[in-house]
Scaffold this motif. Sequence first.
Motif, PDB file in Angstrom:
ATOM      1  N   UNK A 220       0.822  -1.212   0.000  1.00  0.00           N
ATOM      2  CA  UNK A 220       0.000   0.000   0.000  1.00  0.00           C
ATOM      3  C   UNK A 220       0.855   1.261   0.000  1.00  0.00           C
ATOM      4  N   UNK A 221       1.937   1.282   0.780  1.00  0.00           N
ATOM      5  CA  UNK A 221       2.814   2.449   0.786  1.00  0.00           C
ATOM      6  C   UNK A 221       3.421   2.683  -0.595  1.00  0.00           C
TER       7      UNK A 221
ATOM      8  N   UNK B  97       6.836   6.807   7.079  1.00  0.00           N
ATOM      9  CA  UNK B  97       7.488   5.725   7.787  1.00  0.00           C
ATOM     10  C   UNK B  97       6.427   4.941   8.546  1.00  0.00           C
ATOM     11  N   UNK B  98       6.463   3.636   8.401  1.00  0.00           N
ATOM     12  CA  UNK B  98       5.520   2.768   9.111  1.00  0.00           C
ATOM     13  C   UNK B  98       6.311   1.714   9.867  1.00  0.00           C
ATOM     14  N   UNK B  99       5.876   1.452  11.083  1.00  0.00           N
ATOM     15  CA  UNK B  99       6.485   0.408  11.903  1.00  0.00           C
ATOM     16  C   UNK B  99       5.409  -0.616  12.201  1.00  0.00           C
ATOM     17  N   UNK B 100       5.744  -1.872  11.917  1.00  0.00           N
ATOM     18  CA  UNK B 100       4.780  -2.952  12.156  1.00  0.00           C
ATOM     19  C   UNK B 100       5.443  -4.061  12.940  1.00  0.00           C
ATOM     20  N   UNK B 101       4.917  -4.325  14.114  1.00  0.00           N
ATOM     21  CA  UNK B 101       5.440  -5.373  14.985  1.00  0.00           C
ATOM     22  C   UNK B 101       5.246  -6.728  14.314  1.00  0.00           C
TER      23      UNK B 101
ATOM     24  N   UNK C 173       2.787   2.205  14.169  1.00  0.00           N
ATOM     25  CA  UNK C 173       3.049   3.648  14.145  1.00  0.00           C
ATOM     26  C   UNK C 173       3.245   4.077  12.696  1.00  0.00           C
ATOM     27  N   UNK C 174       2.731   5.257  12.359  1.00  0.00           N
ATOM     28  CA  UNK C 174       2.915   5.842  11.029  1.00  0.00           C
ATOM     29  C   UNK C 174       3.288   7.311  11.216  1.00  0.00           C
ATOM     30  N   UNK C 175       4.378   7.714  10.570  1.00  0.00           N
ATOM     31  CA  UNK C 175       4.821   9.107  10.632  1.00  0.00           C
ATOM     32  C   UNK C 175       4.973   9.641   9.215  1.00  0.00           C
ATOM     33  N   UNK C 176       4.673  10.914   9.038  1.00  0.00           N
ATOM     34  CA  UNK C 176       4.868  11.595   7.757  1.00  0.00           C
ATOM     35  C   UNK C 176       5.844  12.738   8.007  1.00  0.00           C
ATOM     36  N   UNK C 177       6.951  12.719   7.264  1.00  0.00           N
ATOM     37  CA  UNK C 177       7.992  13.720   7.433  1.00  0.00           C
ATOM     38  C   UNK C 177       8.150  14.510   6.139  1.00  0.00           C
TER      39      UNK C 177
ATOM     40  N   UNK D 174      14.205  -4.595  16.601  1.00  0.00           N
ATOM     41  CA  UNK D 174      13.334  -4.744  17.778  1.00  0.00           C
ATOM     42  C   UNK D 174      12.057  -5.502  17.450  1.00  0.00           C
ATOM     43  N   UNK D 175      12.173  -6.613  16.728  1.00  0.00           N
ATOM     44  CA  UNK D 175      11.021  -7.450  16.366  1.00  0.00           C
ATOM     45  C   UNK D 175       9.967  -6.698  15.567  1.00  0.00           C
ATOM     46  N   UNK D 176      10.387  -5.692  14.817  1.00  0.00           N
ATOM     47  CA  UNK D 176       9.452  -4.917  14.016  1.00  0.00           C
ATOM     48  C   UNK D 176      10.059  -4.623  12.652  1.00  0.00           C
ATOM     49  N   UNK D 177       9.179  -4.471  11.686  1.00  0.00           N
ATOM     50  CA  UNK D 177       9.575  -4.036  10.357  1.00  0.00           C
ATOM     51  C   UNK D 177       9.432  -2.528  10.298  1.00  0.00           C
ATOM     52  N   UNK D 178      10.507  -1.855   9.907  1.00  0.00           N
ATOM     53  CA  UNK D 178      10.518  -0.398   9.757  1.00  0.00           C
ATOM     54  C   UNK D 178      10.581  -0.103   8.265  1.00  0.00           C
TER      55      UNK D 178
END
Length: 106
Positions: free
Chosen positions: A21-22, A95-99, A81-85, A42-46
Motif C-alpha cells: 500500500x505504501x 514511515x511505518x512500523x509494524x510489529x 506507528x505511522x509518521x509523515x515527514x 526490535x522485532x518490528x519491520x521499519x
Amino acid sequence: MRAGVSPDSVPAADALLITSELVTNAIRHGGGITHFHAALADDALHLAVSDPNPDHPSAHPTAHGRPGGYGWPLIQLLAERVDITPLPDGGKTITAIQRLKTADPT
C-alpha cells in the motif's frame, strides 16, 4: 524467515500489505518513489517510502464505482506507528512500523 516469523503468518501478511500500500500510494498519488528502505529492528519491520508530492495522504471514499480508497486506512490500522515527514525538496517520507511478533503472554 530472518525475523523469526513464518512467511504465511498474519504478521507477515500484514507487513506485505503495508509495504504494498505504501509503494502503490507513492506511485499512484505521490508522483513516484524517490526512496525506499526496509529494516528489521526490535522485532518490528521499519518501512520508509518517499515521494515528491508534499501532500499528506487521506482516506477517500470510492468514487463512482472506481476501486480504491482503502489503502491509507489499512496502513493506519495495521501499522503500530505511522509518521509523515516533509522533505526539504517538497516531497515527503512516510514511515511505518509494524510489529512482527506479539508479546509473550508469560
